[in-house]
Design a protein around this motif. Structure first.
Motif, mmCIF file in Angstrom:
data_model
loop_
_atom_site.group_PDB
_atom_site.id
_atom_site.type_symbol
_atom_site.label_atom_id
_atom_site.label_comp_id
_atom_site.label_asym_id
_atom_site.label_seq_id
_atom_site.Cartn_x
_atom_site.Cartn_y
_atom_site.Cartn_z
ATOM 1 N N THR A 1 0.804 -1.224 0.000
ATOM 2 C CA THR A 1 0.000 0.000 0.000
ATOM 3 C C THR A 1 0.835 1.271 0.000
ATOM 4 N N GLU A 2 2.139 1.126 0.037
ATOM 5 C CA GLU A 2 3.021 2.289 -0.018
ATOM 6 C C GLU A 2 3.867 2.212 -1.283
ATOM 7 N N ALA A 3 3.840 3.268 -2.068
ATOM 8 C CA ALA A 3 4.567 3.280 -3.335
ATOM 9 C C ALA A 3 6.049 3.528 -3.115
ATOM 10 N N SER A 4 6.851 2.871 -3.940
ATOM 11 C CA SER A 4 8.283 3.131 -4.005
ATOM 12 C C SER A 4 8.533 3.999 -5.228
ATOM 13 N N GLU B 1 9.771 6.677 -11.795
ATOM 14 C CA GLU B 1 8.859 5.549 -11.735
ATOM 15 C C GLU B 1 8.193 5.490 -10.377
ATOM 16 N N TYR B 2 7.033 4.862 -10.341
ATOM 17 C CA TYR B 2 6.459 4.459 -9.062
ATOM 18 C C TYR B 2 6.069 2.992 -9.170
ATOM 19 N N HIS B 3 6.281 2.271 -8.092
ATOM 20 C CA HIS B 3 5.934 0.850 -8.035
ATOM 21 C C HIS B 3 5.382 0.521 -6.656
ATOM 22 N N PHE B 4 4.456 -0.412 -6.636
ATOM 23 C CA PHE B 4 3.999 -1.023 -5.399
ATOM 24 C C PHE B 4 4.581 -2.436 -5.412
ATOM 25 N N PRO B 5 5.843 -2.584 -5.037
ATOM 26 C CA PRO B 5 6.568 -3.826 -5.300
ATOM 27 C C PRO B 5 6.013 -5.008 -4.506
ATOM 28 N N TYR B 6 6.109 -6.161 -5.133
ATOM 29 C CA TYR B 6 5.680 -7.396 -4.492
ATOM 30 C C TYR B 6 6.557 -7.690 -3.278
ATOM 31 N N THR B 7 5.935 -7.999 -2.131
ATOM 32 C CA THR B 7 6.623 -8.442 -0.921
ATOM 33 C C THR B 7 5.770 -9.528 -0.281
ATOM 34 N N THR B 8 6.305 -10.708 -0.113
ATOM 35 C CA THR B 8 5.523 -11.812 0.441
ATOM 36 C C THR B 8 5.118 -11.501 1.879
ATOM 37 N N GLU B 9 3.807 -11.503 2.125
ATOM 38 C CA GLU B 9 3.303 -11.328 3.482
ATOM 39 C C GLU B 9 3.026 -12.676 4.133
ATOM 40 N N PHE B 10 2.615 -13.623 3.350
ATOM 41 C CA PHE B 10 2.509 -15.011 3.817
ATOM 42 C C PHE B 10 2.413 -15.906 2.590
ATOM 43 N N THR B 11 2.632 -17.188 2.792
ATOM 44 C CA THR B 11 2.501 -18.169 1.717
ATOM 45 C C THR B 11 1.375 -19.121 2.053
ATOM 46 N N LEU B 12 0.452 -19.234 1.115
ATOM 47 C CA LEU B 12 -0.703 -20.128 1.267
ATOM 48 C C LEU B 12 -0.334 -21.469 0.643
ATOM 49 N N GLY B 13 -0.446 -22.546 1.415
ATOM 50 C CA GLY B 13 -0.049 -23.835 0.873
ATOM 51 C C GLY B 13 -0.588 -25.007 1.653
ATOM 52 N N GLY C 1 9.794 -8.417 -13.002
ATOM 53 C CA GLY C 1 9.571 -8.258 -11.573
ATOM 54 C C GLY C 1 8.416 -7.331 -11.255
ATOM 55 N N ALA C 2 8.056 -6.473 -12.201
ATOM 56 C CA ALA C 2 6.970 -5.524 -11.986
ATOM 57 C C ALA C 2 5.687 -5.959 -12.670
ATOM 58 N N GLY C 3 5.621 -7.210 -13.139
ATOM 59 C CA GLY C 3 4.436 -7.679 -13.849
ATOM 60 C C GLY C 3 4.537 -7.389 -15.324
ATOM 61 N N ASN C 4 3.415 -7.409 -16.014
ATOM 62 C CA ASN C 4 3.393 -7.098 -17.437
ATOM 63 C C ASN C 4 3.449 -5.594 -17.635
ATOM 64 N N ASN C 5 3.529 -5.176 -18.899
ATOM 65 C CA ASN C 5 3.666 -3.740 -19.157
ATOM 66 C C ASN C 5 3.050 -3.383 -20.502
ATOM 67 N N GLN C 6 2.747 -2.119 -20.639
ATOM 68 C CA GLN C 6 2.412 -1.565 -21.954
ATOM 69 C C GLN C 6 2.878 -0.131 -22.011
ATOM 70 N N GLU C 7 3.515 0.172 -23.136
ATOM 71 C CA GLU C 7 4.053 1.503 -23.369
ATOM 72 C C GLU C 7 3.053 2.326 -24.167
ATOM 73 N N SER C 8 2.898 2.027 -25.441
ATOM 74 C CA SER C 8 2.132 2.870 -26.350
ATOM 75 C C SER C 8 0.648 2.530 -26.314
ATOM 76 N N SER C 9 -0.048 3.082 -25.330
ATOM 77 C CA SER C 9 -1.489 2.866 -25.254
ATOM 78 C C SER C 9 -2.189 3.372 -26.507
ATOM 79 N N SER C 10 -1.620 4.387 -27.133
ATOM 80 C CA SER C 10 -2.245 4.978 -28.323
ATOM 81 C C SER C 10 -2.168 4.051 -29.521
ATOM 82 N N GLU C 11 -1.126 3.223 -29.608
ATOM 83 C CA GLU C 11 -1.095 2.247 -30.695
ATOM 84 C C GLU C 11 -2.100 1.123 -30.426
ATOM 85 N N GLY C 12 -2.376 0.854 -29.149
ATOM 86 C CA GLY C 12 -3.467 -0.051 -28.834
ATOM 87 C C GLY C 12 -4.802 0.531 -29.272
ATOM 88 N N MET C 13 -4.981 1.832 -29.092
ATOM 89 C CA MET C 13 -6.210 2.488 -29.541
ATOM 90 C C MET C 13 -6.282 2.535 -31.063
#
Length: 995
Positions: free
Chosen positions: A122-125, A135-147, A548-560
């Motif tokens: 909940t805190e941006a880096s 850049e801003y990221h809400f980086p992944y940090t393991t809080e617990f593992t479900l297993g 590490g930051a998930g997927n990405n997209q740069e040119s949203s306008s080319e998607g449009m």
């Protein structure tokens, strides 16, 4: 760039010089096809075996030929999906056993040998500088593992997926775990075997309640509740919480919403609310969209199917992204929120579905031409057009799919402009070049050495070769590349319907659509909506998403550009399914871009992030950066290009445009020095006059590679006249736009059918558009934007190109919907003795303008007299001698109904060729519905003819008569007469004669 990321370079060279190198290198790539087989599709064909010297998708182990090795036997048959938020689970490239972080939101996840890691940051880096890359990221940090206790799986497989969920699966031969996770789900749903359910932590967990089958715990200030089956209990010991699940095999864990209170009562209340749905496991998600043409609204229903693991309950809890809750339809109660990299997510409970209703603001084949028909600027535009249309317009572009697409896009824009200007030879030359190149790409015959598409059955994808920027090995950017092809094909289809037929080359165009974003769920060749993230509301560019930051997209306008191409192609070819898929993607993503790339409402970026836009959206944040340049012009411009008739969405919030543009100049230390044309075109959507002044002052700039000076000048100059996009008005056709400037509206619409079309706008205005034409309202006086003025024109409202082409007229003028008399036009009238006649007191028509404006009252209708003059005011001029000039009658009446409602004024123009009293040509125009706002409106011939009789002939001492009456309404109206040039807003009739 993010330090932990390995950049997937997809973008443009740093400078024009670099482009030349890249193009030459691309041109030297030749593909031998001695072993390739071809499948025919209409007149086209595509290869079905990998050509020698080329490479398809690559990754871990034998994934190139068998991507299904990372699926369980339960996974759906058919093509595997790529380009999703969870793609690194299946398209394994950098972690060959598990996956990189999966950004679902509000939670993020990362599989490991022991199960599913869970994170809620909940805190941006934030990194970088206020004026440079940041850049801003809400980086992944393991809080617990479900297993499962003792689970040590060698890998994580995919057991299944639905529209926005995925089910990872683990097995070590003794113990198994399956979890279902997804966008908007605050629950993780789990099924286990071979051991106890386990939640493991990095230290002793902070448990705030443990009662019966529920245990509540807090990690990093975030509250969770785990729900075991009825009769089960939880045991807290050391660094773990476990449960036997009372011999059952299911449980769930919920992330509780962000609250302002941490009291036990509040926590318990939330836990009880969520507990009602804890065992209604989400087992399916599905979107369905509809286009309401009359209301110009795209509705999308997002359905969540649940399976009751115990009891008979239904419904669930779901968190909506900003682009969803801002367009939510219905009365769902939103009470709780989550933090996410996309801004605040809002919660609705107890639902199995929700619907969004997004206004569709229209697209056009190109911005309408409203320039003067004989001015210096028209000559300038013609010169620029000559530069594009001379020789092969694709000669300077490389052979790979991206740069071929850029060249096709540039040529298609120029062809549209040539059509508007009536330069049919240039238009046809450009279309011929497009046809030749597309036909080449769409034919994979024997002996072909380059430019072909190959279907990869293992992956269910169509790859063009030569490929570029990972479009082959990583399945990147297919919507970017193919959008240009489809858009160019849509332009060609309007002029060459035979080429675009499914039995000819239209089938190959549809194949590209099916690959990039297939709208047909039943089509097993390609996955459903490959590149479009249904719940997130936008595309993802990377095929594998292994970052590490998930997927990405740069040119949203080319998607449009891709989405707009689907709309244009679908309409041009009568393919409603493709059109509606384009409408869904376009309207949804337009909303998402305003929220996540631009944050134009200033609500979603972290408060301490110093930028007003990002060049790239990441799964866990955003970056003021690109893959290819740190130039501010390119960081911001990459989400603007290509500029087309589908780019009006960039102008939905005009005030934001200045914010965006001003940041670019600040970060750049001054005005743009590269990609000026793209940035000026964006600026023109907020302030056309300023953009035009910038163009005029710097016309020696170097165009962006996919742009031309002809298109940029045409775009900016016309927007300087049209003003900004008016989102308060919609129309009952997809191909439309409404602009406003100084309180004056201009309405535009395109008709690609073979019959006349009457377009109705939501404010009551109508516009009749001839078959195969584009029309704008009225006769507009265009001001050059730099203090100069141009003489007015009196052109017909639609163009004269042969059907089914769009309008080729050199000058189409938008007309004001209302122009207060306190703001007169400054343009001079035509000279006395011309074929323009002004309305004067008397009443009379005169070639001499008045000196002091006044008004003529038209009596109330008090009935319905549509088409039949009733107490008309009659204006007439006689003694006219002249020959027919081939034009049409032009009518401009400045009318006002004050504040009365339900009024409609009507006009009839009659021609007496010899002054004998016999009228050989009579034209009755549709009535004009006036608004209840004081101030004049323009009633013009653009309303269309209600009826006509006779044929125009030469005049010898003839007469022209204008009759004006109220067709409907119970109050009188007025017509402005006797106006001088200085007064402005002159009511006049221009007859189609040379006198």
């Amino acid at each position: 760039m993010h330090a932990a990321l390995t950049p997937r370079f997809r973008g443009r060279p740093f400078a024009v010089g670099a482009l030349a190198v890249a193009v030459i290198a691309g041109a030297l790539t030749f593909l031998a096809l001695p072993n390739a087989e071809a499948a025919t599709l209409g007149s086209g064909s595509y290869a079905t075996t990998q050509p020698a010297g080329t490479t398809g998708p690559t990754g871990c182990g034998s994934i190139a030929t068998n991507p299904r090795q990372y699926l369980t036997a339960n996974a759906p048959a058919g093509a595997v999906p790529t380009n999703d938020w969870w793609s690194s689970l299946l398209f394994k490239r950098t972690d060959c056993n598990y996956a990189l972080p999966l950004e679902a939101h509000p939670m993020a996840f990362q599989p490991s040998a022991g199960g599913l890691g869970v994170s809620y940051t909940t805190e941006a880096s934030i990194s970088g500088t206020a004026t440079g890359v940041g850049e801003y990221h809400f980086p992944y940090t393991t809080e617990f593992t479900l297993g499962v206790t003792g689970l040590n799986a060698p890998n994580t497989l995919v057991d299944g997926w639905t529209d926005w969920t995925v089910t990872p699966s683990w097995s070590d031969g003794t113990r198994t775990l399956k979890t279902t996770i997804g966008h908007g789900l605050p629950f993780v749903y789990a099924q286990t075997s071979g051991g106890n359910a386990q939640l493991s932590f990095g230290g002793a967990p902070s448990v705030w309640t443990n009662s019966g089958n529920r245990v509540g715990f807090t990690v990093r200030g975030h509250d969770y509740m785990a729900y075991a089956p009825t009769g089960a209990t939880w045991t807290v010991s050391g660094n773990a919480i476990t449960s036997t699940l009372a011999g059952k095999n299911y449980f769930s864990v919920a992330l509780l919403p962000t609250t302002t209170s941490t009291s036990a009562a509040d926590r318990t209340s939330l836990a009880n609310t969520y507990g009602q749905y804890a065992h209604n496991h989400v087992t399916g998600t599905r979107v369905a969209w509809t286009y309401n043409q009359a209301a110009s609204t795209v509705s999308a229903t997002y359905t969540l199917t649940t399976t009751a693991r115990e009891g008979t309950g239904s419904g669930t809890v779901v968190a909506l992204y900003p682009h969803q809750w801002k367009t939510l339809s219905g009365s769902s109660t939103i009470a709780q929120t989550y933090v996410s990299p996309r801004g605040q997510m809002k919660v609705i409970t107890g639902t199995g579905a929700f619907t969004t209703a997004t206004p569709f603001q229209g697209v056009l084949p190109e911005v309408p031409a409203v320039a003067d028909s004989a001015g210096a600027d028209l000559s300038t535009l013609g010169g620029y057009l000559d530069q594009v249309a001379t020789g092969d317009p694709l000669a300077a572009f490389g052979n790979d799919t991206y740069w071929t697409g850029k060249g096709l896009g540039r040529a298609a824009r120029a062809a549209e402009i040539a059509d508007q200007l009536g330069r049919t030879a240039q238009r046809d030359s450009l279309l011929s070049a497009i046809r030749t190149r597309l036909t080449d790409w769409f034919t994979a015959g024997s002996g072909e050495t380059e430019r072909l598409f190959v279907y990869n059955q293992a992956w269910g994808t169509l790859i063009g070769y030569p490929a570029s920027y990972g479009s082959d090995q990583e399945l990147n950017d297919h919507h970017f590349h193919y959008g240009y092809y489809i858009a160019a094909a849509a332009t060609l289809a309007k002029f060459d319907r035979a080429w675009a037929a499914t039995s000819a080359y239209g089938g190959m165009v549809n194949l590209l659509i099916r690959d990039a974003n297939n709208p047909d769920r039943a089509d097993s060749m390609f996955p459903f909506l490959r590149d479009f993230d249904i719940y997130a509301g936008h595309d993802w560019a990377s095929g594998h998403g292994s970052f590490g930051a998930g997927n990405n997209q740069e040119s949203s306008s080319e998607g449009m550009n891709f989405a707009n191409a689907l709309i244009q192609w679908g309409i041009a070819t009568g393919n409603t399914a493709v059109r509606d898929a384009g409408l869904y993607i376009y309207s949804t993503q337009a909303q998402a871009i305003q929220e996540y790339w631009f944050d134009s409402s200033n609500q979603n970026f972290p408060a301490t992030f110093a930028h007003n836009e990002v060049g790239m959206v990441w799964g866990d944040g955003g970056a003021y950066a690109t893959w290819f340049s740190a130039e501010p012009e390119m960081i911001q411009g990459i989400n603007m290009l290509p500029i087309t008739g589908g780019s009006n969405y960039l102008g939905y919030r005009p005030s934001y445009i200045a914010t965006n543009y001003n940041e670019m100049t600040t970060n750049n230390g001054g005005p743009p020095t590269v990609w000026q044309d793209v940035l000026w075109s964006f600026q023109a959507l907020g302030n056309g006059d300023t953009a035009l002044a910038n163009f005029r002052a710097n016309s020696g700039y170097t165009p962006e590679e996919g742009e031309s000076k002809a298109h940029t000048f045409h775009w900016i100059r016309n927007l300087a006249a049209l003003g900004t996009v008016d989102t308060s008005v919609t129309a009952n056709t997809p191909l439309y736009a409404v602009y406003t400037k100084n309180g004056v509206r201009t309405y535009a619409a395109t008709n690609l059918t073979s019959a006349p079309l009457t377009v109705t706008f939501s404010d009551g205005r109508t516009l009749t558009v001839a078959a195969g034409k584009t029309a704008t309202t009225g006769a507009f006086t265009w001001s050059g934007g730099n203090g100069s003025s141009n003489p007015p024109t009196s052109q017909p409202p639609t163009s004269t190109s042969p059907s089914p082409s769009r309008s080729p007229s050199p000058s189409r003028s938008p007309s004001p919907s209302r122009s207060p008399s306190s703001s007169p036009s400054s343009s001079p009238p035509p000279p006395a003795g011309s074929n323009t006649f002004y309305l004067r007191s008397g009443p009379a028509l005169s070639t001499s303008a008045g000196s002091a404006a006044t008004t003529q009252t038209v009596t109330a209708a008090n009935g319905n007299y549509d088409g039949t003059p009733h107490n008309p005011v009659t204006y007439q001029a006689c003694g006219i001698t002249g020959s027919v000039n081939g034009g049409t009658t032009q009518l401009t009446l400045h009318v006002d109904a004050g504040s009365t409602v339900g009024q409609g004024i009507e006009a009839r123009v009659s021609y007496d060729f010899t002054g004998s009293g016999t009228y050989g040509r009579v034209e009755t125009y549709r009535y004009f519905a006036t608004d209840p706002v004081p101030g004049t409106e323009q009633y013009t011939q653009a309303v269309g003819l209600a009826s006509s009789s006779g044929t125009l002939a030469a005049m010898s001492g003839g007469c022209v008569k204008l009759e004006v009456w109220n067709a409907i309404g119970n109050a009188p109206t007025t017509v402005r007469i006797d106006a001088s040039a200085a007064n402005g807003n002159q009511s006049a009739v221009t007859i189609p004669y040379t006198v």
